[in-house]
Write a protein that holds these residues in place. Structure first.
Motif, PDB file in Angstrom:
ATOM      1  N   TYR A  21       0.831  -1.200   0.000  1.00  0.00           N
ATOM      2  CA  TYR A  21       0.000   0.000   0.000  1.00  0.00           C
ATOM      3  C   TYR A  21       0.873   1.260   0.000  1.00  0.00           C
ATOM      4  CZ  TYR A  21      -3.322   3.504   1.676  1.00  0.00           C
ATOM      5  OH  TYR A  21      -4.093   4.634   1.809  1.00  0.00           O
ATOM      6  N   LEU A  22       1.900   1.283   0.825  1.00  0.00           N
ATOM      7  CA  LEU A  22       2.829   2.426   0.842  1.00  0.00           C
ATOM      8  C   LEU A  22       3.519   2.586  -0.507  1.00  0.00           C
ATOM      9  CD1 LEU A  22       4.651   2.240   4.289  1.00  0.00           C
ATOM     10  CD2 LEU A  22       3.168   4.059   3.461  1.00  0.00           C
ATOM     11  N   PHE A  23       3.914   1.484  -1.109  1.00  0.00           N
ATOM     12  CA  PHE A  23       4.597   1.519  -2.401  1.00  0.00           C
ATOM     13  C   PHE A  23       3.671   2.090  -3.472  1.00  0.00           C
ATOM     14  CE2 PHE A  23       5.988  -0.523  -6.382  1.00  0.00           C
ATOM     15  CZ  PHE A  23       7.266   0.017  -6.442  1.00  0.00           C
ATOM     16  N   ILE A  24       2.415   1.681  -3.484  1.00  0.00           N
ATOM     17  CA  ILE A  24       1.445   2.206  -4.453  1.00  0.00           C
ATOM     18  C   ILE A  24       1.205   3.688  -4.214  1.00  0.00           C
ATOM     19  CG2 ILE A  24      -0.978   2.083  -5.173  1.00  0.00           C
ATOM     20  CD1 ILE A  24      -0.774  -0.974  -4.720  1.00  0.00           C
ATOM     21  N   LEU A  25       1.078   4.087  -2.944  1.00  0.00           N
ATOM     22  CA  LEU A  25       0.935   5.514  -2.634  1.00  0.00           C
ATOM     23  C   LEU A  25       2.135   6.305  -3.136  1.00  0.00           C
ATOM     24  CD1 LEU A  25      -0.504   5.817   0.989  1.00  0.00           C
ATOM     25  CD2 LEU A  25      -1.546   6.573  -1.134  1.00  0.00           C
ATOM     26  N   ASP A  26       3.309   5.732  -2.968  1.00  0.00           N
ATOM     27  CA  ASP A  26       4.542   6.376  -3.405  1.00  0.00           C
ATOM     28  C   ASP A  26       4.537   6.598  -4.914  1.00  0.00           C
ATOM     29  OD1 ASP A  26       7.022   7.527  -3.116  1.00  0.00           O
ATOM     30  OD2 ASP A  26       8.101   5.626  -3.029  1.00  0.00           O
ATOM     31  N   LEU A  27       3.997   5.662  -5.659  1.00  0.00           N
ATOM     32  CA  LEU A  27       3.943   5.783  -7.115  1.00  0.00           C
ATOM     33  C   LEU A  27       2.889   6.778  -7.568  1.00  0.00           C
ATOM     34  CD1 LEU A  27       4.285   2.051  -8.218  1.00  0.00           C
ATOM     35  CD2 LEU A  27       6.028   3.841  -8.353  1.00  0.00           C
ATOM     36  N   ILE A  28       1.777   6.853  -6.849  1.00  0.00           N
ATOM     37  CA  ILE A  28       0.643   7.679  -7.277  1.00  0.00           C
ATOM     38  C   ILE A  28       0.796   9.144  -6.852  1.00  0.00           C
ATOM     39  CG2 ILE A  28      -1.838   8.048  -6.956  1.00  0.00           C
ATOM     40  CD1 ILE A  28      -2.142   5.040  -6.705  1.00  0.00           C
ATOM     41  N   PRO A  30       2.165  12.780  -6.029  1.00  0.00           N
ATOM     42  CA  PRO A  30       3.265  13.602  -6.545  1.00  0.00           C
ATOM     43  C   PRO A  30       4.174  14.081  -5.412  1.00  0.00           C
ATOM     44  CG  PRO A  30       1.247  14.899  -6.443  1.00  0.00           C
ATOM     45  CD  PRO A  30       0.896  13.492  -6.043  1.00  0.00           C
ATOM     46  N   GLY A  31       5.366  14.503  -5.764  1.00  0.00           N
ATOM     47  CA  GLY A  31       6.301  15.022  -4.770  1.00  0.00           C
ATOM     48  C   GLY A  31       7.439  14.062  -4.536  1.00  0.00           C
ATOM     49  N   LYS A  32       8.114  14.282  -3.418  1.00  0.00           N
ATOM     50  CA  LYS A  32       9.264  13.452  -3.083  1.00  0.00           C
ATOM     51  C   LYS A  32       8.828  12.016  -2.807  1.00  0.00           C
ATOM     52  CE  LYS A  32      12.471  15.246  -0.455  1.00  0.00           C
ATOM     53  NZ  LYS A  32      13.118  15.843   0.736  1.00  0.00           N
ATOM     54  N   PRO A  33       9.636  11.045  -3.219  1.00  0.00           N
ATOM     55  CA  PRO A  33       9.298   9.655  -2.918  1.00  0.00           C
ATOM     56  C   PRO A  33       9.434   9.371  -1.415  1.00  0.00           C
ATOM     57  CG  PRO A  33      11.438   9.784  -4.000  1.00  0.00           C
ATOM     58  CD  PRO A  33      10.863  11.171  -4.008  1.00  0.00           C
ATOM     59  N   ILE A  34       8.717   8.363  -0.971  1.00  0.00           N
ATOM     60  CA  ILE A  34       8.794   7.949   0.434  1.00  0.00           C
ATOM     61  C   ILE A  34      10.169   7.335   0.665  1.00  0.00           C
ATOM     62  CG2 ILE A  34       7.837   6.397   2.186  1.00  0.00           C
ATOM     63  CD1 ILE A  34       5.129   6.620   0.751  1.00  0.00           C
ATOM     64  N   PRO A  35      10.898   7.776   1.700  1.00  0.00           N
ATOM     65  CA  PRO A  35      12.232   7.217   1.963  1.00  0.00           C
ATOM     66  C   PRO A  35      12.165   5.715   2.258  1.00  0.00           C
ATOM     67  CG  PRO A  35      11.806   9.139   3.349  1.00  0.00           C
ATOM     68  CD  PRO A  35      10.538   8.817   2.648  1.00  0.00           C
ATOM     69  N   TRP A  36      13.201   4.982   1.882  1.00  0.00           N
ATOM     70  CA  TRP A  36      13.251   3.530   2.050  1.00  0.00           C
ATOM     71  C   TRP A  36      13.101   3.114   3.502  1.00  0.00           C
ATOM     72  CZ3 TRP A  36      16.886   1.497   5.221  1.00  0.00           C
ATOM     73  CH2 TRP A  36      17.985   2.309   5.535  1.00  0.00           C
ATOM     74  N   TRP A  37      13.633   3.943   4.434  1.00  0.00           N
ATOM     75  CA  TRP A  37      13.576   3.575   5.842  1.00  0.00           C
ATOM     76  C   TRP A  37      12.150   3.627   6.381  1.00  0.00           C
ATOM     77  CZ3 TRP A  37      11.624   7.441   8.753  1.00  0.00           C
ATOM     78  CH2 TRP A  37      11.761   8.749   8.266  1.00  0.00           C
ATOM     79  N   THR A  38      11.258   4.374   5.719  1.00  0.00           N
ATOM     80  CA  THR A  38       9.857   4.421   6.138  1.00  0.00           C
ATOM     81  C   THR A  38       9.212   3.049   5.969  1.00  0.00           C
ATOM     82  OG1 THR A  38       9.745   6.736   5.466  1.00  0.00           O
ATOM     83  CG2 THR A  38       7.654   5.600   5.812  1.00  0.00           C
TER      84      THR A  38
END
Length: 160
Positions: A21-28, A30-38
């Motif tokens: 779910y976080l990965f899909i949100l990250d793709l959809i 706009p703006g900075k990508p979610i950091p990997w540590w999140t």
């Protein structure tokens, strides 16, 4: 007669679902990508909570019925046999949910998965214990109540 039963939930399935779910949100979004540590942080938090609620073990603790979530046993409830007035087989609903919580008019619910439960009445308190072995738990608790009633002499017998 002794009793010990562990029921397992499938909460570990939430970890990949939430990370996806976080990965899909990250793709959809706009703006900075979610950091990997999140991703690691969220997976760790959900994983830790999952380890506390993956199973529900109900067992005979000698003088009380013990209800314990695990495999990390942070949450435990002891219900003394002498406090139990009656027991009955029941079913929870989606409204009751899973985990530990109180609902007015229904009592305390301890459940990890499924809808089968045994309702344990202790005077005005009610505990709804979720289990995948409702018949075995019910028979065990009924035997505890019966043995307590036969062990305790009635008032008429004492006054005789």
């Amino acid at each position: 007669m002794r009793y010990h039963n562990t029921q397992y939930g499938r909460w570990y399935l939430l970890v990949p679902v939430i990370v996806l779910y976080l990965f899909i949100l990250d793709l959809i979004l706009p703006g900075k990508p979610i950091p990997w540590w999140t991703y690691l942080l969220v997976a760790g938090i959900v994983g830790g909570i999952t380890l506390c609620f993956t199973s529900l073990t109900i067992y005979d603790g000698g003088d009380a019925l013990v209800v314990q979530f695990g495999p990390i046993p942070l949450l435990r409830k002891r219900i003394p046999y002498e406090a139990i007035t009656r027991v009955e087989k029941g079913r929870t609903s989606w409204l009751d949910g899973w985990g530990i919580h109180y609902r007015l008019g229904w009592g305390w619910t301890y459940n990890v998965w499924g809808f089968d439960c045994v309702r344990v009445f202790c005077g005005k308190k009610v505990y709804n214990l979720g289990t995948d072995d409702p018949d075995g738990l019910l028979a065990f608790l009924q035997s505890q109540i019966a043995s307590r009633e036969t062990a305790t002499p009635s008032i008429e017998a004492v006054n005789g």
